[in-house]
Write a protein that holds these residues in place. Structure first.
Motif, PDB file in Angstrom:
ATOM      1  N   UNK A  43     -12.931  -0.633  -7.614  1.00 22.97           N
ATOM      2  CA  UNK A  43     -13.071  -2.040  -7.239  1.00 22.97           C
ATOM      3  C   UNK A  43     -12.112  -2.912  -8.031  1.00 22.97           C
ATOM      4  N   UNK A  44     -11.950  -2.653  -9.317  1.00 26.92           N
ATOM      5  CA  UNK A  44     -11.036  -3.469 -10.117  1.00 26.92           C
ATOM      6  C   UNK A  44      -9.588  -3.220  -9.705  1.00 26.92           C
ATOM      7  N   UNK A  45      -9.256  -1.976  -9.374  1.00 30.15           N
ATOM      8  CA  UNK A  45      -7.905  -1.677  -8.903  1.00 30.15           C
ATOM      9  C   UNK A  45      -7.639  -2.366  -7.560  1.00 30.15           C
ATOM     10  N   UNK A  46      -8.630  -2.378  -6.695  1.00 28.80           N
ATOM     11  CA  UNK A  46      -8.487  -3.038  -5.401  1.00 28.80           C
ATOM     12  C   UNK A  46      -8.284  -4.536  -5.588  1.00 28.80           C
ATOM     13  N   UNK A  47      -9.057  -5.161  -6.481  1.00 27.02           N
ATOM     14  CA  UNK A  47      -8.903  -6.596  -6.740  1.00 27.02           C
ATOM     15  C   UNK A  47      -7.536  -6.893  -7.339  1.00 27.02           C
ATOM     16  N   UNK A  48      -7.073  -6.043  -8.236  1.00 26.26           N
ATOM     17  CA  UNK A  48      -5.749  -6.230  -8.828  1.00 26.26           C
ATOM     18  C   UNK A  48      -4.664  -6.146  -7.761  1.00 26.26           C
ATOM     19  N   UNK A  49      -4.815  -5.223  -6.838  1.00 28.52           N
ATOM     20  CA  UNK A  49      -3.847  -5.089  -5.749  1.00 28.52           C
ATOM     21  C   UNK A  49      -3.862  -6.321  -4.847  1.00 28.52           C
ATOM     22  N   UNK A  50      -5.041  -6.852  -4.578  1.00 28.95           N
ATOM     23  CA  UNK A  50      -5.123  -8.069  -3.778  1.00 28.95           C
ATOM     24  C   UNK A  50      -4.439  -9.240  -4.473  1.00 28.95           C
ATOM     25  N   UNK A  51      -4.633  -9.364  -5.776  1.00 28.51           N
ATOM     26  CA  UNK A  51      -3.971 -10.437  -6.531  1.00 28.51           C
ATOM     27  C   UNK A  51      -2.463 -10.276  -6.501  1.00 28.51           C
ATOM     28  N   UNK A  52      -1.983  -9.042  -6.588  1.00 29.35           N
ATOM     29  CA  UNK A  52      -0.543  -8.792  -6.505  1.00 29.35           C
ATOM     30  C   UNK A  52       0.011  -9.222  -5.149  1.00 29.35           C
ATOM     31  N   UNK A  53      -0.702  -8.917  -4.104  1.00 30.09           N
ATOM     32  CA  UNK A  53      -0.272  -9.312  -2.764  1.00 30.09           C
ATOM     33  C   UNK A  53      -0.260 -10.835  -2.642  1.00 30.09           C
TER      34      UNK A  53
END
Length: 61
Positions: A43-53
């Motif tokens: 979940x934290x990796x997914x949120x980090x990826x969303x922030x990067x996008x």
């Protein structure tokens, strides 16, 4: 992370309890902490990826 983020905002307490109980039965008490740890990391990796996008989209504007 909020429940609305997961689109689970309309699930009641009993439904969450049943889901957790089924996970407990399926994985067992010994592997449940490891399962939870992996879920948190994902979940934290997914949120980090969303922030990067989002950052990339704001750069282009």
């Amino acid at each position: 992370m909020t429940l609305a983020f997961l689109m689970l905002d309309n699930i009641s307490g009993w439904e969450i309890f049943i889901i957790v109980f089924v996970i407990y039965i399926f994985f067992g008490p010994r592997s449940l902490p490891k399962f939870y740890q992996n879920l948190k990391k994902s979940a934290s990796h997914f949120q980090e990826s969303l922030k990067d996008v989002q950052r990339e989209l704001h750069k282009k504007e």
